[in-house]
Design a protein around this motif. Sequence first.
Motif, PDB file in Angstrom:
ATOM      1  N   LYS A   1     -11.666  36.872 -31.947  1.00  0.00           N
ATOM      2  CA  LYS A   1     -10.967  36.882 -33.234  1.00  0.00           C
ATOM      3  C   LYS A   1      -9.610  36.193 -33.154  1.00  0.00           C
ATOM      4  O   LYS A   1      -9.133  35.614 -34.133  1.00  0.00           O
ATOM      5  CB  LYS A   1     -10.783  38.326 -33.719  1.00  0.00           C
ATOM      6  CG  LYS A   1     -12.084  39.011 -34.127  1.00  0.00           C
ATOM      7  CD  LYS A   1     -11.822  40.418 -34.653  1.00  0.00           C
ATOM      8  CE  LYS A   1     -13.115  41.092 -35.093  1.00  0.00           C
ATOM      9  NZ  LYS A   1     -12.875  42.465 -35.613  1.00  0.00           N
TER      10      LYS A   1
ATOM     11  N   PHE B   1     -17.916  28.566 -42.433  1.00  0.00           N
ATOM     12  CA  PHE B   1     -17.657  29.911 -41.939  1.00  0.00           C
ATOM     13  C   PHE B   1     -18.262  30.146 -40.555  1.00  0.00           C
ATOM     14  O   PHE B   1     -17.813  31.040 -39.830  1.00  0.00           O
ATOM     15  CB  PHE B   1     -18.223  30.925 -42.943  1.00  0.00           C
ATOM     16  CG  PHE B   1     -18.033  32.365 -42.556  1.00  0.00           C
ATOM     17  CD1 PHE B   1     -16.765  32.924 -42.472  1.00  0.00           C
ATOM     18  CD2 PHE B   1     -19.130  33.176 -42.288  1.00  0.00           C
ATOM     19  CE1 PHE B   1     -16.594  34.260 -42.125  1.00  0.00           C
ATOM     20  CE2 PHE B   1     -18.969  34.510 -41.941  1.00  0.00           C
ATOM     21  CZ  PHE B   1     -17.692  35.053 -41.860  1.00  0.00           C
TER      22      PHE B   1
ATOM     23  N   GLY C   1     -10.037  32.774 -34.078  1.00  0.00           N
ATOM     24  CA  GLY C   1     -10.676  32.546 -35.374  1.00  0.00           C
ATOM     25  C   GLY C   1     -12.122  32.965 -35.438  1.00  0.00           C
ATOM     26  O   GLY C   1     -12.740  32.921 -36.507  1.00  0.00           O
TER      27      GLY C   1
ATOM     28  N   VAL D   1     -14.586  35.016 -38.519  1.00  0.00           N
ATOM     29  CA  VAL D   1     -13.915  36.054 -39.312  1.00  0.00           C
ATOM     30  C   VAL D   1     -12.428  36.112 -39.023  1.00  0.00           C
ATOM     31  O   VAL D   1     -11.630  36.505 -39.877  1.00  0.00           O
ATOM     32  CB  VAL D   1     -14.555  37.440 -39.052  1.00  0.00           C
ATOM     33  CG1 VAL D   1     -15.985  37.452 -39.526  1.00  0.00           C
ATOM     34  CG2 VAL D   1     -14.483  37.810 -37.571  1.00  0.00           C
TER      35      VAL D   1
ATOM     36  N   LYS E   1     -11.288  37.481 -42.239  1.00  0.00           N
ATOM     37  CA  LYS E   1     -11.826  36.511 -43.189  1.00  0.00           C
ATOM     38  C   LYS E   1     -13.253  36.897 -43.577  1.00  0.00           C
ATOM     39  O   LYS E   1     -14.020  37.399 -42.770  1.00  0.00           O
ATOM     40  CB  LYS E   1     -11.813  35.112 -42.563  1.00  0.00           C
ATOM     41  CG  LYS E   1     -12.286  34.009 -43.508  1.00  0.00           C
ATOM     42  CD  LYS E   1     -12.235  32.665 -42.810  1.00  0.00           C
ATOM     43  CE  LYS E   1     -12.753  31.557 -43.724  1.00  0.00           C
ATOM     44  NZ  LYS E   1     -12.753  30.237 -43.017  1.00  0.00           N
ATOM     45  N   ARG E   2     -13.596  36.642 -44.817  1.00  0.00           N
ATOM     46  CA  ARG E   2     -14.902  37.024 -45.333  1.00  0.00           C
ATOM     47  C   ARG E   2     -15.454  35.917 -46.216  1.00  0.00           C
ATOM     48  O   ARG E   2     -14.718  35.293 -46.991  1.00  0.00           O
ATOM     49  CB  ARG E   2     -14.770  38.320 -46.131  1.00  0.00           C
ATOM     50  CG  ARG E   2     -16.059  38.849 -46.752  1.00  0.00           C
ATOM     51  CD  ARG E   2     -15.772  40.122 -47.541  1.00  0.00           C
ATOM     52  NE  ARG E   2     -16.950  40.652 -48.193  1.00  0.00           N
ATOM     53  CZ  ARG E   2     -16.952  41.686 -49.019  1.00  0.00           C
ATOM     54  NH1 ARG E   2     -15.804  42.316 -49.275  1.00  0.00           N
ATOM     55  NH2 ARG E   2     -18.084  42.108 -49.572  1.00  0.00           N
ATOM     56  N   THR E   3     -16.756  35.650 -46.101  1.00  0.00           N
ATOM     57  CA  THR E   3     -17.409  34.635 -46.923  1.00  0.00           C
ATOM     58  C   THR E   3     -18.618  35.264 -47.597  1.00  0.00           C
ATOM     59  O   THR E   3     -19.577  35.656 -46.927  1.00  0.00           O
ATOM     60  CB  THR E   3     -17.838  33.425 -46.068  1.00  0.00           C
ATOM     61  OG1 THR E   3     -16.688  32.833 -45.478  1.00  0.00           O
ATOM     62  CG2 THR E   3     -18.531  32.378 -46.932  1.00  0.00           C
TER      63      THR E   3
END
Length: 594
Positions: free
Chosen positions: A255, A187, A258, A215, A219-221
Motif C-alpha cells: 500500500k 486501477f 500504491g 488501493v 483508493k476505491r474504484t
Amino acid sequence: THTHTRLPSMETAKYIKVPRINNVIAFTRITQEDASRGDLYLTGHHLIFNSPGHDLQILYNSIDSVDKRTLIGRGVQLFLRLKNSRPLWLVVPNEEHCANVKYAIDNLRTPEDPSLLFCFSFFPRSDSSTEWPAFDYTHELKRMGLPNSKWRAAELNSSFKLCAAYPPTLIVPQDVEAGVLQRIATFRENACIPVLCYLHPKTQMPLLRAGQPRVGSGKRTYEDERMFRSILQACGAAKGLIIDTRTATEASNAKAKGGGSEEMTHYFNWKLVFANMVDRRTLYDCFLKHADALQDPDIGSSFASRVEAAGWLRAVQLVVSTSVVVAHALLKRNQPVVVHDTTGFDECAQVVSLTKLLLDPHFRTIRGFRDLIESEWLYFGHPFASRFSQYQEKGVKGREQQGPAFILFLESVWQVMQQFPCSFEFAESFLVELVDHAVTPQYGTFLFNNESQRQKHQAGQRTASLWSFLSQAAEVRRLHNPLYEPQKEWLRPSFRTQTLGLWLGLFARWTFSSERHDDVRSLMLFFDDSRQAQRAEEDLLKKQLADAIQARGGIESVLAAGCAAAAAAAADQTAAADAAGQPEVKSSSSSSSS
C-alpha cells in the motif's frame, strides 16, 4: 547443441581481445573428475572449449555470473554459473588471459541491442512439414466454448494500448462495457484487469487472473467492484474466491507504493485468501542455494538440512497447494476464482497454469502443454527478458528484475508427474528442454517480455521457433512418455513435504553420476522416513493430550495441572541454581502462557 558459430561482428569484436587461448582446463564437477585440457575459443556469441573427445559450446547469454580466483602455481580459475544452474570451471594459464575472457563475458552476455542476440543469427535446418501451426488463441477459446452468452470477447487490446502484457482478445463478462474495462485498467497494476483464462467444462466456473488493485491509502474504484459482481452473475455463483499469492504483510506493505489487496467490505460475496507464496526476489536466492546444495559432492549429514534451508522446495509446495485449492473451488465448490499477485504475470501465472493442468487432460499432452505455455506465459506477458536478463533494459539495474518463476512452475509440474507418472504424454526431458531454452533464447519463442515487443521486433519473422524444432519426429520420440495413458480425471496431488522429490535431472545432471543420484535419493528417503517418524510421534502426543483432556474434564483442568507442574519444576530449578551458586534462568511470560 543445435548451434553453429560465427566470426565476431563489428559490434562484438571490440570486446574480444584474444580469440584463442591454449592449455585451458575445463570441468563441471567440483571434484574435477571430468576435467580435460584443451583450447578455448571466443567467438561472437559463444565460448567454445575443444579438447580430444570433448567439445563444449556455451552462449555468453546463458552465463548468469562469473567469478575469478587465483590458484597459486596453477593459473587463474574462472567459475561460471549458467542461468539453468549449470556450473563450469575454467582454469586459464595466466592473469592476463583470464581478465580477457572475463571482459568478453561481462560485455557480451547481456547486449544493449537485443538484435545482437544469437537467436537473430541462428537458422537451423528443419523439416517444415513437421512444424506445428502458429498458436491460435481464438482456437483455444473455442475449445472452452468461448465466447458465449455469458462471456464476450473484448477486442479493446487489439493494438496493445490497454495493456502491453495482455493478448489482443480478452474474455470478460457480457455486461461489462469497454469504458468500464478502461477504468479498471487504471486501477489494476500494469493495467492487468481481471480476465477469464479458463472455463471449467462441467461446472462452468471461471478462472480469472489479474494484477493487484492499486488501493494505496484507501483508493476505491466502483467499476472494479462492479466487475466482480458481474463475474458472479455470469456463472450463477453465490460466492467467489480471490487468491492473493502474497502474504498479508506483503500486501499491506504494498500500500505504501500504491498497491495492496481488495478491501473486502466493498467486494460482496467474495472471500480473500492469502497464499503466502515466495516472492520473486526471495525465489532467486532460493534457486541458487538449492542448486548449490544439490551440486555439492558432500552428501553427508548436513545435506538434507541444506536442501530444506534453501527454501526452494517450500516454494514448490506452495505453488502446488495453492493450485489444488483453486482447482477444488472450481470443480467441487462451484466458486469462481480470481488469482492475482503484485504484477499480474509471475506467481499468478504459476497458479493459473498448474490449475489448468490439474483440471484439463488436454494440457498434459505435448501439444496441450505447448498451448498452455503460449497462452498463460507468452500471450499473457510473463517478462522472460527481464526475469532471465536477455539484454540490458533501460532503467533496470543489476538483478532487480530477475526471478526463476517459470522454472518454479516447471518443477511444480515435475513434482505432479512423480505422483501421476502415467497421466502425462511428455517425459521429464521435455521440461528440462524448456528450462534450457527459456533461460537462454537460442530460439525466438521465449524472447522479449510480451507479445507486443515480439511483434515490434518481428521475432516471428527474424528468429526460429522452438516449437518447430521440438515437433520434429525424432524430438517427439525423445520427449514422449512411454507410460502415458490418457485419463479424463482431474489430478489432486499431495503437497505434503514428504511427497516432494529432488529434481536431480535438472539441477544435478552435470555434476553427479547416476550412482551419485542413487546415493542422494537414498539419503532423502532416509530423511523422509525420519520426518515421518517424527510426525508419528507428534500425532501420538496429540492423541495422548486429547485423551487427557477428555479424562480430566476439559482443557481448563489440563492447563491448570500443567501450570502447577511447571511451577513445581521452576521451584526445583531455582533451588538447584541457588545450591550451585548460579544465576536463576527465568522464562518469559509468553513462554509460560504457551
